[in-house]
Design an enzyme around this catalytic site. Sequence first.
Site, PDB file in Angstrom:
ATOM      1  N   GLN A 107      46.410  27.433  30.436  1.00 24.00           N
ATOM      2  CA  GLN A 107      46.851  26.711  31.745  1.00 24.00           C
ATOM      3  C   GLN A 107      45.473  26.535  32.328  1.00 24.00           C
ATOM      4  O   GLN A 107      45.814  25.903  33.483  1.00 24.00           O
ATOM      5  CB  GLN A 107      48.044  26.874  32.004  1.00 24.00           C
ATOM      6  CG  GLN A 107      49.276  26.951  31.281  1.00 24.00           C
ATOM      7  CD  GLN A 107      50.452  27.838  31.736  1.00 24.00           C
ATOM      8  OE1 GLN A 107      51.189  27.203  32.587  1.00 24.00           O
ATOM      9  NE2 GLN A 107      50.626  29.031  31.543  1.00 24.00           N
ATOM     10  N   ASN A 108      44.553  27.369  32.183  1.00 24.02           N
ATOM     11  CA  ASN A 108      43.439  27.893  33.190  1.00 24.02           C
ATOM     12  C   ASN A 108      42.517  26.742  33.106  1.00 24.02           C
ATOM     13  O   ASN A 108      42.178  26.276  31.886  1.00 24.02           O
ATOM     14  CB  ASN A 108      42.940  28.909  33.068  1.00 24.02           C
ATOM     15  CG  ASN A 108      43.904  30.259  33.511  1.00 24.02           C
ATOM     16  OD1 ASN A 108      45.312  29.838  33.899  1.00 24.02           O
ATOM     17  ND2 ASN A 108      43.863  31.738  33.108  1.00 24.02           N
ATOM     18  N   ASP A 110      39.354  27.564  34.559  1.00 26.86           N
ATOM     19  CA  ASP A 110      38.287  28.102  34.879  1.00 26.86           C
ATOM     20  C   ASP A 110      37.044  28.233  33.945  1.00 26.86           C
ATOM     21  O   ASP A 110      35.876  28.684  34.362  1.00 26.86           O
ATOM     22  CB  ASP A 110      38.699  29.336  35.656  1.00 26.86           C
ATOM     23  CG  ASP A 110      39.453  30.274  34.678  1.00 26.86           C
ATOM     24  OD1 ASP A 110      39.312  30.266  33.637  1.00 26.86           O
ATOM     25  OD2 ASP A 110      40.219  31.006  35.338  1.00 26.86           O
ATOM     26  N   HIS A 125      45.368  22.280  30.624  1.00 31.18           N
ATOM     27  CA  HIS A 125      45.251  21.463  31.841  1.00 31.18           C
ATOM     28  C   HIS A 125      43.851  20.837  32.187  1.00 31.18           C
ATOM     29  O   HIS A 125      43.735  20.698  33.506  1.00 31.18           O
ATOM     30  CB  HIS A 125      46.050  22.350  33.026  1.00 31.18           C
ATOM     31  CG  HIS A 125      47.343  22.730  32.695  1.00 31.18           C
ATOM     32  ND1 HIS A 125      48.094  23.610  33.362  1.00 31.18           N
ATOM     33  CD2 HIS A 125      48.544  22.127  31.879  1.00 31.18           C
ATOM     34  CE1 HIS A 125      49.409  23.643  33.246  1.00 31.18           C
ATOM     35  NE2 HIS A 125      49.535  22.677  32.549  1.00 31.18           N
ATOM     36  N   CYS A 157      30.796   9.620  44.753  1.00 30.65           N
ATOM     37  CA  CYS A 157      30.024   9.478  43.325  1.00 30.65           C
ATOM     38  C   CYS A 157      28.687   9.125  43.539  1.00 30.65           C
ATOM     39  O   CYS A 157      28.266   8.119  44.376  1.00 30.65           O
ATOM     40  CB  CYS A 157      30.991   8.240  42.530  1.00 30.65           C
ATOM     41  SG  CYS A 157      30.026   7.841  41.128  1.00 30.65           S
ATOM     42  N   ASN A 224      52.693  40.337  31.759  1.00 36.28           N
ATOM     43  CA  ASN A 224      52.698  39.876  32.869  1.00 36.28           C
ATOM     44  C   ASN A 224      52.939  40.649  34.103  1.00 36.28           C
ATOM     45  O   ASN A 224      53.556  42.001  33.935  1.00 36.28           O
ATOM     46  CB  ASN A 224      53.824  38.808  33.152  1.00 36.28           C
ATOM     47  CG  ASN A 224      53.413  37.695  34.115  1.00 36.28           C
ATOM     48  OD1 ASN A 224      52.331  36.756  33.955  1.00 36.28           O
ATOM     49  ND2 ASN A 224      54.051  37.457  35.141  1.00 36.28           N
ATOM     50  N   ALA A 225      52.431  40.682  35.452  1.00 33.51           N
ATOM     51  CA  ALA A 225      52.520  41.702  36.461  1.00 33.51           C
ATOM     52  C   ALA A 225      53.805  41.523  37.185  1.00 33.51           C
ATOM     53  O   ALA A 225      54.399  42.549  37.653  1.00 33.51           O
ATOM     54  CB  ALA A 225      51.675  40.968  37.575  1.00 33.51           C
TER      55      ALA A 225
HETATM   56  P1  OAD Z   1      51.257  31.240  37.967  1.00 32.43           P
HETATM   57  O1  OAD Z   1      50.358  31.323  39.158  1.00 32.43           O
HETATM   58  O2  OAD Z   1      52.548  30.410  38.363  1.00 32.43           O
HETATM   59  O3  OAD Z   1      51.766  32.711  37.596  1.00 32.43           O
HETATM   60  C1  OAD Z   1      50.726  33.635  37.295  1.00 32.43           C
HETATM   61  C2  OAD Z   1      51.513  34.874  36.936  1.00 32.43           C
HETATM   62  O4  OAD Z   1      50.618  35.813  36.451  1.00 32.43           O
HETATM   63  C3  OAD Z   1      52.676  35.440  37.991  1.00 32.43           C
HETATM   64  O5  OAD Z   1      53.811  35.667  37.211  1.00 32.43           O
HETATM   65  C4  OAD Z   1      51.898  36.823  38.437  1.00 32.43           C
HETATM   66  O6  OAD Z   1      52.915  37.702  38.392  1.00 32.43           O
HETATM   67  C5  OAD Z   1      51.090  37.313  37.153  1.00 32.43           C
HETATM   68  N1  OAD Z   1      49.849  38.012  37.631  1.00 32.43           N
HETATM   69  C6  OAD Z   1      49.271  38.001  38.624  1.00 32.43           C
HETATM   70  N2  OAD Z   1      48.233  39.019  38.515  1.00 32.43           N
HETATM   71  C7  OAD Z   1      48.200  39.381  37.268  1.00 32.43           C
HETATM   72  C8  OAD Z   1      47.519  40.303  36.401  1.00 32.43           C
HETATM   73  N3  OAD Z   1      46.539  40.820  37.019  1.00 32.43           N
HETATM   74  N4  OAD Z   1      47.825  40.379  35.085  1.00 32.43           N
HETATM   75  C9  OAD Z   1      48.758  39.985  34.528  1.00 32.43           C
HETATM   76  N5  OAD Z   1      49.794  38.980  35.047  1.00 32.43           N
HETATM   77  C10 OAD Z   1      49.174  38.816  36.506  1.00 32.43           C
HETATM   78  O7  OAD Z   1      50.189  30.692  36.940  1.00 32.43           O
HETATM   79  P2  OAD Z   1      50.665  29.720  35.674  1.00 32.43           P
HETATM   80  O8  OAD Z   1      51.783  30.014  34.865  1.00 32.43           O
HETATM   81  O9  OAD Z   1      49.108  29.575  35.005  1.00 32.43           O
HETATM   82  O10 OAD Z   1      49.150  23.702  37.050  1.00 32.43           O
HETATM   83  O11 OAD Z   1      50.855  28.479  36.500  1.00 32.43           O
HETATM   84  C11 OAD Z   1      50.953  27.339  35.598  1.00 32.43           C
HETATM   85  C12 OAD Z   1      50.652  26.137  36.391  1.00 32.43           C
HETATM   86  O12 OAD Z   1      51.038  25.854  37.632  1.00 32.43           O
HETATM   87  C13 OAD Z   1      48.868  26.080  36.618  1.00 32.43           C
HETATM   88  O13 OAD Z   1      48.120  25.737  35.427  1.00 32.43           O
HETATM   89  C14 OAD Z   1      48.793  25.109  37.689  1.00 32.43           C
HETATM   90  C15 OAD Z   1      49.968  25.661  38.476  1.00 32.43           C
HETATM   91  O14 OAD Z   1      50.582  24.608  39.468  1.00 32.43           O
HETATM   92  C16 OAD Z   1      48.484  22.656  37.513  1.00 32.43           C
HETATM   93  O15 OAD Z   1      47.746  22.709  38.452  1.00 32.43           O
HETATM   94  C17 OAD Z   1      48.794  21.242  36.631  1.00 32.43           C
END
Ligand code: OAD
Length: 255
Positions: A107-108, A110, A125, A157, A224-225
């Site tokens: 979903q990243n 980067d 995404h 642009c 996950n954290a």
């Molecule tokens: P989230 O920010 O929703 O979730 C990140 C998760 O990673 C959280 O549950 C944290 O506890 C966990 N976390 C933090 N640091 C960590 C580490 N060092 N190791 C392991 N886990 C860790 O991110 P996504 O699930 O990717 O979408 O979010 C999904 C989508 O929501 C994103 O792609 C973005 C966002 O809105 C769009 O922009 C369309």
Amino acid sequence: MSFHRTAVMTVARAAELIRNARRGLALTGAGVSAESGIPTFRGEGGLWTQYDPVKVASIEYFMADPSAYWKVSKERGRVALAASPNAGHRALAALEASGRLVAVATQNTDGLHQDSGSRNVIELHGSGRTVMCLDCGNREARSEVQARLDVEMPPRCTHCGGIFLKPTVVLFGEPLPQPAIQQAFALAREADVMLVVGSSLVVYPAADLPLIALRSGAQLIVVNAEPTPFDELATVVVQGKSGKVLPEIAALIGG
Ligand code: OAD
């Protein structure tokens, strides 16, 4: 049983499952890049604890005022462009190279999985490294646009002067790139192990992937954290940081 011993056992169990995987699939989220310095969206210190996602990351608001989007993206984009892969990204690349994972669906936006050597990366995404003009379709490197934000807000642009320059990421309210989604869904249906890393698993359709994999008989591993809504469906849950846990798993598996 002590917490440490339980954690060691879950890491060992995760390694055993991945070692035997023939069609392993990883799904990653913002947490995997947290240790590269890119803040997550949810969870402790998440971006959405400071901002309303609809106001800064929806296509509707972007079209109404691109500068509101870019003011937030100015800092986040700078950090993301300067970031390097961490040990978690590298462990996933190693698991793919040794044949344990067929792909990383992420979903990243980067690009850090690609930078760390992962070859089959499915960007659900989109990518934040390119910017497209919604008026004329001209594309530019994100770094070029990012470099002029101090003097130009919103950025314009270089081809047609339009103000609707949007990174090639999916904003809320936009459809996901269908080829990526279809490919990820197909791999989830075929997966024997689904490894979810660093995602809160609350955003769909990305969070459909573990459901599809489970329905097809895969074992689910969550690293996950913080707890996720999928933990109770998982065979193994390792609560911890991916930059620590994934190298431990990869080391137990070996080359
Ligand atoms: P989230 O920010 O929703 O979730 C990140 C998760 O990673 C959280 O549950 C944290 O506890 C966990 N976390 C933090 N640091 C960590 C580490 N060092 N190791 C392991 N886990 C860790 O991110 P996504 O699930 O990717 O979408 O979010 C999904 C989508 O929501 C994103 O792609 C973005 C966002 O809105 C769009 O922009 C369309």
